[in-house]
Design an enzyme around this catalytic site. Structure first.
Site, PDB file in Angstrom:
ATOM      1  N   HIS A 196       1.604  -1.169  -3.171  1.00  0.00           N
ATOM      2  CA  HIS A 196       0.975  -0.036  -3.851  1.00  0.00           C
ATOM      3  C   HIS A 196       0.186  -0.507  -5.076  1.00  0.00           C
ATOM      4  CE1 HIS A 196       1.302   3.498  -6.715  1.00  0.00           C
ATOM      5  NE2 HIS A 196       0.540   3.946  -5.743  1.00  0.00           N
ATOM      6  N   GLU A 200      -3.067  -1.811  -3.861  1.00  0.00           N
ATOM      7  CA  GLU A 200      -3.974  -0.727  -3.474  1.00  0.00           C
ATOM      8  C   GLU A 200      -4.779  -0.245  -4.686  1.00  0.00           C
ATOM      9  OE1 GLU A 200      -3.907   3.699  -3.699  1.00  0.00           O
ATOM     10  OE2 GLU A 200      -2.199   3.195  -2.408  1.00  0.00           O
ATOM     11  N   HIS A 201      -4.115  -0.094  -5.830  1.00  0.00           N
ATOM     12  CA  HIS A 201      -4.810   0.310  -7.049  1.00  0.00           C
ATOM     13  C   HIS A 201      -5.841  -0.731  -7.466  1.00  0.00           C
ATOM     14  CE1 HIS A 201      -2.466   3.764  -8.978  1.00  0.00           C
ATOM     15  NE2 HIS A 201      -1.897   3.606  -7.794  1.00  0.00           N
TER      16      HIS A 201
END
Length: 452
Positions: free
Chosen positions: A68, A71-72
């Site tokens: 995650h 992803e950022h």
């Protein structure tokens, strides 16, 4: 199209016509990159996704939350584009762009007018292949993610969901939170995230899917050019990464009951058991079961808990599935003093379904609901793009609307009850957030299963 179409990893080219005269094509490049398209007649927009079959379940203990986190970071700039450049590219044409991290995959996607599809492919390819993961941006985004986790922790339904997955799935990697925890995000290093990036974002990992207004040959040419420009060597032969083992994993329940005490106006309850993997042949039966149990306003849970007794505003059931596991859950938000009563009613409704079965009228209504919802969802190119991605990454087959409807029509009353009985015999877990009667919930969770 008659029946599902298999998607063999070793087949370089595949083409067929799906329901609605939509042309589906698939190309596997020698480098292992897979490109799928669904051309929808009359469409004026396109949705494109860049997928990798890496999610939160694939992380090492020292990198929990890194999928995650990454992803950022891919939105924070590449060697040739700043974060602002990426944002402006889509804002300037009225497009939408975002990403999603799931337990088994990550997807970066955009929706644009057909004329802007080449631009979307170029920008997403640049992001996917060439993120610089700048050290200063890394620390800035660490703060953003900590705020995101704090926001989720302020939402009792999110907290209940996370605790429920942990309770049902225990030590299984699917039981971990997708975003990690504040502790793991604080601890993870840039080197660990960069290593995760380099290990999993390779040609043989990449799946590109486009649905809507798309010409497949032009798509392949543009995607290839964009990846080459980014510096990828597409001449080297590689086999696409294998799909996950679809054999149902044996789940050791983590806990019968998890309670998070909080002084809230509502208690958030989730009850359930381990479910079915995504490719299980009974997934259509499970969809019908879920519809009857808590999938709409005419469902048993809605009618019994809300309409007849007025005990909850929100009450429903859900059945997420993954390659080797799944969950069947029931949610309700209710007054804390009513939480034990509502939990007992949810268990009773599942038991009644398992022991008494369903009626032909309920079956007909559920099939109609699911058929209509499936058709309406496919009016959106986002849904079609996502269907291509899940077909390629998880199922290994493409199932169009006609085949989905055919499978639903094959579901029987006896099949629903048999599946309900099987599920009801699995260990029950309860997660609750709020000021609840913990001894009463503990007594309920101690029962052998949902049919007890």
């Amino acid at each position: 199209m008659n029946g599902a179409v298999a998607l063999p990893l070793e087949q370089a080219e595949l083409s067929f016509t799906a329901s609605g005269e939509c042309l589906v094509r698939r190309t596997v490049l020698p480098s292992g990159v897979r490109i799928l398209s669904e051309s929808v007649p009359g469409a004026r927009s396109s949705t494109v996704g860049f997928w990798v079959a890496v999610g939160s379940r694939d992380e090492l203990p020292e990198t929990y939350g890194s999928t995650h986190f990454l992803e950022h970071l891919l939105f924070k700039g590449t060697r040739s584009r700043s974060a602002l450049d990426i944002a402006v590219s889509f804002d300037a044409v009225g497009g939408e762009h975002n990403a999603m991290t799931a337990k088994e995959y990550t997807c970066y996607y955009a929706k644009v007018q057909d004329r802007d599809l080449p631009m979307a492919i170029d920008v997403l390819a640049d992001m996917f292949t060439s993120s610089v993961i700048d050290p200063e941006e890394f620390e800035t985004e660490r703060g953003v993610i900590l705020e995101e986790l704090a926001m989720a922790d302020d939402d009792p339904s999110d907290v209940a969901s996370e605790r429920f997955f942990e309770a049902v799935l225990g030590e299984h990697p699917l039981g971990r939170p997708i975003g990690g925890s504040p502790q793991t995000i604080e601890a993870v290093s840039r080197d660990a995230v960069v290593g995760h990036y380099r290990a999993n974002y390779r040609p043989q990992d990449l799946v590109i899917t486009v649905a809507g207004a798309v010409d497949h040959d032009a798509l392949v040419a543009r995607a290839t050019a964009a990846l080459l420009e980014a510096g990828w060597d597409l001449s080297a032969s590689a086999v696409p990464v294998s799909r996950r083992d679809a054999t149902r994993d044996l789940i050791d329940r983590g806990s019968p009951l998890v309670v998070v005490p909080r002084p809230l106006e509502q208690a958030n309850l989730i009850l359930g058991v381990a479910g079915l993997p995504a490719a299980d042949e009974r997934r259509s039966t499970l969809a019908v079961l879920n519809s009857i149990l808590g999938g709409g306003m005419s469902s048993r849970l809605f009618q019994e808990v809300r309409e007849k007794r007025g005990l909850a505003y929100s009450v429903y059931s859900f059945t997420p599935s993954y390659s080797d596991a799944g969950i069947v859950g029931m949610y309700a938000g209710c007054s804390p003093v009513k939480s034990s009563q509502v939990a007992e009613l949810m268990v009773q409704e599942f038991a009644r379904l398992a022991q008494g079965g369903v009626s032909e009228e309920e079956l007909r209504r559920a099939v109609g609901q699911l058929s209509g919802a499936s058709a309406l969802a496919l009016e959106d190119s986002d849904t079609r793009m996502s269907r291509l991605g899940r077909s390629e990454l998880t199922l290994g087959e493409f199932v169009d609307l006609d085949e989905s409807l055919r499978r639903l029509e094959l579901v029987t009353v006896s099949g629903v009850q048999e599946l309900a009985l099987e599920l009801a015999g699995r260990p029950l877990s309860i997660a609750a957030v709020g000021s609840v009667d913990e001894p009463s919930l503990a007594s309920l969770a101690a029962s052998p299963g949902l049919a007890a």
